[in-house]
Design an enzyme around this catalytic site. Structure first.
Site, PDB file in Angstrom:
ATOM      1  N   LYS A 178      -4.832   4.757   2.373  1.00  0.00           N
ATOM      2  CA  LYS A 178      -3.306   3.726   2.382  1.00  0.00           C
ATOM      3  C   LYS A 178      -3.078   3.251   3.180  1.00  0.00           C
ATOM      4  CE  LYS A 178      -1.093   0.320  -1.158  1.00  0.00           C
ATOM      5  NZ  LYS A 178      -0.849   0.813  -2.743  1.00  0.00           N
ATOM      6  N   SER A 214      -1.933  -3.155  -5.377  1.00  0.00           N
ATOM      7  CA  SER A 214      -1.403  -3.327  -4.484  1.00  0.00           C
ATOM      8  C   SER A 214      -3.384  -2.514  -3.638  1.00  0.00           C
ATOM      9  CB  SER A 214      -0.236  -2.997  -4.037  1.00  0.00           C
ATOM     10  OG  SER A 214      -0.298  -1.503  -3.424  1.00  0.00           O
ATOM     11  N   SER A 226      -1.023  -0.399  -9.843  1.00  0.00           N
ATOM     12  CA  SER A 226      -1.445  -0.731  -7.626  1.00  0.00           C
ATOM     13  C   SER A 226      -2.557   0.700  -7.790  1.00  0.00           C
ATOM     14  CB  SER A 226      -0.360  -0.145  -6.859  1.00  0.00           C
ATOM     15  OG  SER A 226      -0.127  -1.796  -7.371  1.00  0.00           O
TER      16      SER A 226
END
Length: 533
Positions: free
Chosen positions: A113, A193, A217
């Site tokens: 990420k 997220s 997330s």
């Protein structure tokens, strides 16, 4: 050349022989077909037999990205590629020939990420304010992955600033990467997220991915993209050199297409870090954090069943999966679990205070090319950048800026009270009912991505209590409802990550519920939506 969505969708739905021809016609080579839906164990076996090299494997994933992420369905799940990935793959192949390959991740490409520092790429958190943030360093968790032999293939898109900027945000959107699309229905949210990791791994653009979670997330995008996701015990994995929200709740964790793949990625990231006090017990707890697959059985396991309000389709799917648990020998006990009313307000206040201070600490370590050094700087940057505020504002940033940060006199009290309420709620329900683990629907199915109204989720969410308590939370696919994935959550006490993985694996093997995405443009509404006339 743009690859046709219809051709790819037909290919993914076709039997194996027909699928190969259709994918070739869509622009994807037979090599790319080999890696689709392949587990880490299967890939390692292919590498060991010489059927595939790490260079070929890396090229195959890159080709899938060209056909699915940059064209065709245009998932927009990968924000940047590692320019050294193929060189790292070549080194892995040399080492394998010299018989110094080590561990299940050796020579395996993974995605990280884009709020986690890697030496080769900028770390942007999706924001134009960090476009020049080439730190030229690895976060300790990335260094551990490299030490285990993993190839860092690139960085995944995310909800900008990990979805903490505004209360009316659109999950999966960042100014740097655009809007991530859900591979099961392209007009639906991939959640946030860690949206990019969710969509990319569901589409087999890498063997597995690393997400981060403050509250939901990892588990939400894993659930909505048909993946296994583990939000570990806070302190199992270092948070150093990860763009932060909350030192109390932040953690990285694995996202994968199977429990064993998630466990392999997790095992490589576990470990203490002197720069992160929360990890002081990580090495001592490694045995508890690591599954023993010989104990992966549901027989005789007492499980607490949470039954939140949910729509009928999700409820029917959940009931069916409870039947799978029961048939596998689990003893199911209905329990009543809800977050204490004061917890939501305490958590929100805590996250605002920690965001202000923790983000400033990270920004202070970035290179001179990064011109923002405080939350106030970021707010000002956004106000001067129309692209940043195109779809939603920064109300939470502005509220956080008005706090005193972690120097606020109320900070320690807020942090301790929030954690106490969450820990007591979970510990009490586990002890009183003599249960090993709780299960619940992770969240509802994906909502429509909506740049006008933002996120429209109205389903249940199992994330808050384990997030605030710092306890582990595993989600495992439990099938589709109305064509969209849903996940089954396993929640246990602190440092019970290994046990959750064992139970999740036993459920996964009994249910076989994961369904490969078909990249439909939208969910098929079925008969009757338009009426009889």
């Amino acid at each position: 050349m743009r690859y046709g969505l219809a051709a790819i969708a037909m290919a993914l739905a076709a039997p194996a022989a027909a699928q190969q021809g259709a994918l070739v016609r869509a622009g994807l080579s037979p090599l790319a077909i080999k890696v689709g839906e392949k587990s880490i164990d299967e890939l390692q076996a292919m590498l060991a037999r010489g059927e595939l090299t790490s260079v070929q494997l890396t090229e195959a994933y890159l080709e899938r990205m060209r056909g699915l992420d940059r064209a065709g369905p245009t998932l927009r799940s990968v924000i940047a590629l590692n320019p050294q990935a193929l060189e790292q793959a070549r080194k892995a192949d040399r080492d394998r020939r010299l018989r110094i390959a080590r561990g299940p991740l050796f020579g395996i490409p993974v995605l990280v990420k884009d709020n986690i520092d890697t030496a080769e790429n900028a770390t942007t958190a999706g924001s134009l304010a960090l476009a020049a943030n080439f730190t030229k360093r690895d976060a300790p968790l990335v260094a551990r992955l490299r030490a285990a032999g993993a190839i860092i293939l690139g960085k995944t898109n995310l909800s900008e600033w990990a979805n903490i900027r505004d209360g009316d945000s659109m999950s999966g959107w960042s100014a740097m990467g655009g809007l991530v699309r859900n591979p099961y229905a392209l007009d639906r949210s991939a959640c946030g997220s860690s949206s990019g990791a969710g969509a990319a791994i569901a589409a087999s653009l890498a063997a597995a991915g690393v997400g981060t979670e403050t509250d939901g997330s990892i588990v939400c995008p894993s659930s909505m993209n048909g993946l296994v996701g583990l939000k570990p015990t806070v302190g199992a994995i270092s948070r150093t050199h990860v763009v932060p929200i909350s030192s109390s709740q932040d953690t990285a964790g694995p996202m994968a297409r199977s429990v064993r793949d998630a466990a392999a990625l997790f095992a490589a990231m576990i470990g203490g870090d002197r720069a992160d006090a929360a990890t002081a017990q990580a090495d001592a707890q490694r045995v508890a954090l690591t599954p023993d697959w010989s104990k992966a059985s549901l027989k005789g396991v007492r499980i607490g069943v949470v039954r939140p309000q949910m729509r009928s389709g999700l409820a029917a799917l959940y009931d069916a999966q409870l039947g799978v648990l029961r048939a596998a020998g689990a003893e199911l006990v209905d329990v009543k679990l809800s977050a204490p009313p004061a917890l939501r307000g305490l958590e929100f206040k805590l996250l605002q205070m920690e965001l202000k201070s923790d983000l400033a600490a990270y920004l202070a370590s970035t290179p001179p090319a990064v011109k923002v050094r405080t939350l106030a700087d970021v707010i000002a940057f956004n106000k001067g950048s129309p692209a940043e505020l195109a779809y939603f504002g920064q109300d939470i940033f502005e509220m956080a800026q008005k706090t005193g940060g972690t120097a606020d006199p109320d900070y320690a009290k807020t942090r301790d009270e929030a954690r106490r309420l969450a820990v007591e709620a979970l510990d009490t329900i586990l002890a009183q009912n003599r249960i090993a683990v709780l299960v619940a629907p992770t969240t509802g199915p994906a909502w429509l991505s909506d740049p006008v109204h933002g996120d429209q989720s109205s389903g249940p969410s199992a994330s808050q209590l384990p997030a605030v308590a710092g306890y582990p939370h595993l989600t495992v696919p439990m099938g589709l409802t109305a064509g969209l994935p849903a996940g089954l959550s396993f929640i246990g006490p602190k440092w019970s990550d290994g046990r959750l993985l064992e139970l999740g694996y036993a459920y996964e093997q009994a249910s076989r519920a994961r369904v490969e995405p078909a990249f439909r443009s939208t969910v098929d509404p079925g008969a009757g939506v338009e009426g009889a006339r």
